[in-house]
Design a protein around this motif. Structure first.
Motif, PDB file in Angstrom:
ATOM      1  N   TYR A  81       0.853  -1.117  -0.042  1.00 57.81           N
ATOM      2  CA  TYR A  81      -0.442   0.028   0.121  1.00 57.81           C
ATOM      3  C   TYR A  81       1.285   1.306   0.006  1.00 57.81           C
ATOM      4  O   TYR A  81       0.853   2.205   0.117  1.00 57.81           O
ATOM      5  N   HIS A 111      -7.032  -2.748   7.484  1.00 63.15           N
ATOM      6  CA  HIS A 111      -6.884  -3.655   8.832  1.00 63.15           C
ATOM      7  C   HIS A 111      -5.786  -4.098   8.822  1.00 63.15           C
ATOM      8  O   HIS A 111      -5.256  -4.522   8.165  1.00 63.15           O
ATOM      9  N   PHE A 112      -5.649  -3.809  10.521  1.00 59.03           N
ATOM     10  CA  PHE A 112      -3.926  -4.559  10.728  1.00 59.03           C
ATOM     11  C   PHE A 112      -2.749  -3.822  10.737  1.00 59.03           C
ATOM     12  O   PHE A 112      -2.033  -3.855  10.834  1.00 59.03           O
ATOM     13  N   ILE A 118       0.907  -4.136  11.483  1.00 61.82           N
ATOM     14  CA  ILE A 118       2.305  -4.352  10.346  1.00 61.82           C
ATOM     15  C   ILE A 118       3.572  -3.121  10.778  1.00 61.82           C
ATOM     16  O   ILE A 118       4.510  -3.652  10.506  1.00 61.82           O
ATOM     17  N   ARG A 168      -6.561  -9.578   6.314  1.00 65.21           N
ATOM     18  CA  ARG A 168      -7.376  -9.112   6.634  1.00 65.21           C
ATOM     19  C   ARG A 168      -6.755  -7.614   6.220  1.00 65.21           C
ATOM     20  O   ARG A 168      -7.378  -6.624   4.801  1.00 65.21           O
ATOM     21  N   TYR A 169      -5.685  -7.539   6.140  1.00 63.37           N
ATOM     22  CA  TYR A 169      -5.098  -6.694   5.705  1.00 63.37           C
ATOM     23  C   TYR A 169      -4.255  -6.234   4.149  1.00 63.37           C
ATOM     24  O   TYR A 169      -5.313  -5.596   3.399  1.00 63.37           O
ATOM     25  N   LEU A 170      -3.896  -7.637   3.761  1.00 60.30           N
ATOM     26  CA  LEU A 170      -4.217  -7.227   2.847  1.00 60.30           C
ATOM     27  C   LEU A 170      -5.507  -7.354   1.734  1.00 60.30           C
ATOM     28  O   LEU A 170      -6.305  -6.498   0.207  1.00 60.30           O
ATOM     29  N   ASP A 171      -6.832  -8.028   1.851  1.00 60.80           N
ATOM     30  CA  ASP A 171      -7.866  -8.061   2.207  1.00 60.80           C
ATOM     31  C   ASP A 171      -9.170  -6.540   1.634  1.00 60.80           C
ATOM     32  O   ASP A 171      -9.983  -6.611   1.157  1.00 60.80           O
TER      33      ASP A 171
END
Lengths: 365, 163
Positions: free
Chosen positions: A64, A83-84, A88, B47-50
């Motif tokens: 990202y 999310h999260f 990370i 969840r991050y990748l999605d």
């Protein structure tokens, strides 16, 4: 055919072509010395584990992150929208710091165990090179979020190469991509951080690890002095490997706790017109070198002040060169006097690092 | 392949049932703990990748889009816009009718285009053709018609909503 016979056929097919048997034989023969200081052998492995975490979380952030003018916005998005993403990013930042710490522990344990002595000089040199690259990793990665702290840290950090006579300003401008830190800087630091540095670091790391396999773990001189019958060792497979993996799991747990309980913060977006925020200071692993340069600069005051900065850099560089060349003036000699001198040098280095770091934090305004 | 690691050779003697019971239990416990680790790592990463597809789902929940000044669209022309996360078109036909259809081809998902001269909707990818008034698939590979939206023309805007 049973599953076992299929597995055996596949194994022998691969073995004939790749020589897995030789590898397995080598792994079985490999031993690790057991003595009072064996604990310190784990720190190289911990550093390796944390580097792997860096690679993994780094690739996830890459999904990202957008370098250039959009850098801050993309990090804000990672931290607050995905999310999260905060976890990370936090894991990436925390494991970078933990890796610097474990690399330093690894370096000093190698130093005091005299593991740089013949035939392991290249292990020492490649290790020091890896440390230097890791610092550049840290420095370049710190800019990527483009918040206030990273902006000023990079600004100040690049003043150091700029102080080198004649070529300094040219080097600093090349690194910055212009006379000031801007989106050009973040773009080239990004290229450095994710392409150039890994391309240099990973082969060098492979060389470093290959040397460990070739020469085995060094035992401290007190162990070497013992007759072979009194020296103990354990097999690498599986005894040391299992302990190594246990250390990795402990490291993972520590990292997970730190990253989730103390999530890495994102400051305000950088603004070239805003004043530096109060209490700004370098990362802890840059604090000592910064403070040393500052103190060495203070020695030369008055008219010599301009000289002070250069002299500081020179003396500091000399210290690093001395540290780097330790295998040459502390070779494996029977007489212990030189060895003791190197020992004192190591103790002095630790003392200087701790004191200057303490002064650095003490004098934050 | 017949060679054993020394540690295993030592443990061959331990054949008492108590020992095998404990060993089996430890094996299962280690497996469960390992699975917990894998889950704890895999879940946040998934969840991050999605995240973007979840964001798109949120956008797809849109039921109405207001297009400012779209009432000025001349006849015989089209306005492309996003309905939620996917492209859609608003056609002002020469007979004055307002039609809004999704612009995603039902064949393989290319974006279709309105051709006023041929009075048809055409997909350049595989030559699918749709009726520009109803969205019905006329010829070519498309298996289904284009979905139509409800159009309300206001004084200052055009509102497109799910039918």
């Amino acid at each position: 055919m049973t599953t076992k016979s299929i597995a055996n056929t596949v194994y022998s097919w691969v073995d004939e072509r790749l020589g897995l048997g030789e590898l397995a034989k080598f792994a079985r023969k490999k031993t690790v010395p057991v003595h009072k200081q064996s604990f310190w052998y784990y720190w190289g492995g911990i550093s390796l584990f944390l580097f792997l975490v860096q690679c993994f979380t780094g690739v996830l952030l890459l999904v990202y992150y957008r370098p250039g003018a959009d850098a801050y916005e993309s990090v804000r998005q990672i931290t607050f929208t995905m999310h999260f993403g905060w976890l990370i990013r936090s894991a990436h930042a925390w494991s970078a710091n933990l890796m610097m710490l474990s690399v330093l522990v690894h370096m000093f344990s190698v130093f005091f165990m005299k593991a740089y002595r013949s035939p392991r000089e290249f292990g020492w040199f490649s290790g020091m090179m890896l440390l230097a690259l890791a610092s550049v990793f840290g420095f370049s990665g710190y800019l990527l979020p483009m918040d206030e702290l990273s902006f000023f840290a990079t600004k100040v950090g690049l003043e150091i190469p700029a102080a080198i006579p004649v070529i300094g300003p040219i080097i600093a401008n090349l690194l910055r991509g212009g006379p000031d830190v801007s989106e050009f800087t973040v773009q080239r630091f990004f290229a450095l951080h994710v392409v150039v540095l890994p391309a240099v670091f990973i082969p060098l790391l492979a060389f470093h690890l290959w040397l460990v396999q070739k020469h085995g773990n060094a035992a401290p001189p007190s162990e070497e002095a013992k007759p072979a019958s009194q020296r103990k060792s354990m097999p690498f497979m599986p005894n040391f490997l299992v302990k190594d993996l246990a250390m990795w799991i402990i490291s993972l747990n520590v990292l997970a706790l730190l990253a989730s309980i103390f999530p890495w913060q994102l400051g305000k977006q950088y603004d070239a017109l805003a004043p530096a925020p109060l209490g700004i200071h370098p990362e802890w692993y840059f604090m000592a070198p910064f403070e040393m340069l500052k103190l060495l600069g203070l020695v030369f005051s008055g008219k010599l002040a301009a000289l002070g900065e250069i002299a500081g850099i020179l003396i500091f560089t000399l210290g690093i060169v001395l540290w780097l060349l330790i295998p040459f003036y502390d070779p494996n000699l029977e007489s212990g006097r030189r060895g003791r001198r190197a020992h004192y040098f190591g103790l002095f280095a630790i003392f200087a690092l701790l004191v200057t770091t303490a002064i650095g934090y003490w004098t934050i305004r | 392949m017949t060679e054993q690691f020394p540690i295993e050779a030592n443990e061959v003697h331990e054949v008492e049932p108590v020992e095998t019971g404990r060993r089996a239990f430890l094996g299962v416990a280690a497996g469960v703990a390992g699975l917990c680790y894998v889950g704890a790592l895999a879940y946040p990463i998934y969840r991050y990748l999605d995240s973007p597809s979840e964001m798109a789902l949120g956008a797809a929940a849109v039921t109405e889009v207001t297009l400012k000044d779209a009432q000025k669209l001349p006849t015989g022309s089209v306005l492309m816009f996003k309905f939620g996360s996917s492209p859609a078109m608003l056609i002002h036909h020469t007979d004055g009718r307002w039609i809004s259809l999704t612009a995603v081809c039902t064949h393989l998902g290319c974006t279709v285009q309105y051709e006023p001269d041929a009075d048809r909707i055409h997909c350049a990818c595989h030559g699918g053709v749709y009726n520009p008034y109803t969205g019905a698939n006329v010829s070519g590979p498309p298996p289904k018609p284009l979905k139509a939206y409800k159009v309300t023309v206001g004084a200052a805007d055009v509102t497109v909503s799910r039918a």
